[in-house]
Design an enzyme around this catalytic site. Structure first.
Site: not given
Length: 532
Positions: A184, A241-242, A245-246, A265, A302, A395
């Site tokens: 994706k 990603g965020s 979203g994850g 992650e 990250c 974060e």
């Protein structure tokens, strides 16, 4: 290269949807050329079904042939030339040199995995030989090794458009394992993704891989990711990603009638603890490296160090003053896209409103919001300030960090205990400090996936030993890494063969050991053939 903006379903292009979007230059706000088509559910179904149809053929290819494929990917990536780097820079705001470094990391990674699967011992072959005379029950012949799971979905990251995207470790390790991949593409750099995808497809054609071993789909809506993860033929997925979203995709993967592993992650604070021995002889050697790590890549790593704790003292005051001065020299720079920039500036506004923290340093020049620029910020607080503001443990993605003054070991341990899982934790000090502050280290071993001594968390070494993972919310599964050769373990599972005819066993389990791999035979490591 002429971009089409279509889904690449194996070697076939498809553009069924009239809904399109473009890449955007974050530094200028201009729309880049090529309209990219939003993937439809039909196209996603076709891509996953095609991957599933060629899985058996792909996994049965000899490791040498898959290694040839990985090496061809590296070659075709380099063959994209400067045009590839220029498109990446235009879509991300990254300097060309940064893009070139990412490309080289991806190429080196492909060669590393090719070398590993050619050698073959990564399959962890284990053999327990039979003993028909054992009492009270005969012992059977038991053999096992790691085998690929099936079609894998990969979600490209925004902050590494080459090295953690179409050409990243997720894709390369899945191929190495023998799994077809559907990527994706990240909507912030769709052109980069299409160029990288075409390099993979060309490599697949060169090495005669089955058509369908790789597909690329585009999409800005959450439906695209949802449809992909929900597909019943998909067997695993990887995401960088965020946290929002994850976690959403992780929940979808686990809500399926047949759940699948989803390797995400996500967020990480990456704390740094500065122990007394580190600044006893001066602070410059620590602060220069810290500020460089904080501002590298506009803080969009990250592993960005978002919290630094030290013991209140005159030396700690000097440390804070030197950090503030160095941060003032950071020239605001363009962030990856407008969404990240907005989240960062909103986070800074919220942090400025916290009474218990003090802004002690920031970029001397002001950022240009029209160019999605970010300034660097450093705040200072105390242990009590941290206790009163739990958001300081979260974060904030960008070049910002908080210095925390503590009374000593007990407050260090209390802060570490309150931390969520993190990708890394860093200690600056001496060997004697490690002895004196051992209770702190015991906590950090539970909280982070990588412990760094007198260094900095940014700049991962891609190698066999690296672990880039950590307890939630750093990742969904702390036992797995998304960088280095161990990341192949996400896309395989152990398969055991009991009393199987030797000729029908996988090569690594056959008595003759034709590939010469290291195996555990009756509990001992060996590369020898089994006789008798």
């Amino acid at each position: 290269m002429k971009l089409t903006g279509a889904q690449l379903i194996g070697s076939r292009e498809s553009a069924l949807s009239d809904e399109t979007f473009t890449g955007i230059n974050p530094a200028t706000g201009e729309n880049l050329d090529t309209d990219f088509h939003e993937a439809t559910k039909q196209e996603i179904d076709e891509a996953v079904a095609l991957a599933d149809s060629v899985f058996s053929e792909f996994r049965d290819r000899l490791a040498d042939f898959r290694a040839d494929f990985l090496e061809a990917i590296a070659e075709e990536t380099m063959a994209l030339g400067d045009e590839f780097l220029e498109r990446t820079a235009a879509e991300t705001g990254h300097p060309i040199a940064r893009c070139a470094a990412e490309r080289q990391r991806s190429v080196n990674q492909a060669y590393l995995f090719a070398e590993m699967i050619r050698e073959g011992s990564w399959v962890d072959a284990r053999i327990d030989l039979p003993d028909p005379d054992r009492e009270p029950m005969a012992k059977p012949d038991i053999r096992s090794l790691l085998q690929p799971v099936g079609p894998v979905a990969v979600f490209g990251a925004s902050n590494f458009p080459i090295a953690i995207s179409v050409l990243g470790a997720d894709t390369i390790s899945a191929f190495a394992a023998g799994c077809p991949v559907i990527v994706k593409a990240h909507p912030a750099h769709p052109g980069t993704c299409e160029m990288a995808a075409r390099a993979i497809l060309k490599a697949a054609e060169r090495t005669r891989m089955p058509d369908g071993v790789f597909s690329l789909i585009h999409g800005r809506t959450t439906d695209v990711g949802k449809w992909l993860v929900e597909h019943p033929k998909l067997t695993a997925a990887a995401f960088t990603g965020s946290l929002a979203g994850g976690r959403a995709l992780y929940d979808i993967a686990n809500a399926r009638p047949v759940p699948i592993p989803f390797y995400a992650e996500m967020g990480s604070v990456n704390p740094v603890f500065v122990l007394p021995g580190a600044i006893k002889s001066g602070v410059n050697h620590v602060t220069s490296g810290f500020v460089n790590a904080l501002t590298m890549g506009v803080g969009q790593f990250c592993t960005n160090p978002g919290l630094v704790a030290g013991i209140e003292s005159e030396q700690w005051d000097n440390f804070a003053a030197d950090v503030a001065e160095r941060v003032s020299g950071f020239t605001p720079a363009t962030m990856l896209h407008a969404g990240i920039h907005h989240a960062y500036t909103t986070g800074i506004e919220n942090r400025n409103a916290i009474e218990e923290i003090e802004l002690i340093g920031k970029s001397a020049s002001n950022p240009d919001p029209e160019k999605s620029e970010a300034a660097a910020y450093v705040y200072r607080t105390t242990y009590d300030g941290m206790a009163a503001n739990s958001e300081l443990y979260e974060e904030l993605f960008g070049p910002v960090s908080t210095l925390v003054g503590c009374a000593g070991l007990d407050e260090f341990v209390a802060i570490a205990e309150k931390l969520d899982g993190s990708l890394s934790a860093t200690i600056h000090g001496t060997e004697q400090d490690l002895i004196d502050f051992r209770p702190l280290l015991k906590v950090l071993q539970r909280k982070a996936g990588r412990l760094i001594f007198n260094g900095y968390p940014v700049g991962l070494e891609v190698c066999h030993s690296i672990h880039h993972g950590g307890p939630y919310p750093a990742t969904c599964h702390s036992y797995f890494t998304s960088v280095g050769t161990r990341c192949i373990e996400r896309f395989v599972r152990p398969v055991c063969y009991q009393d199987w005819p030797d000729s029908q066993l996988p090569l690594a389990l056959q008595n003759a050991n034709p590939r010469g791999v290291w195996r555990m035979v009756d509990g001992e490591r060996s590369r020898e053939e089994i006789t008798g």
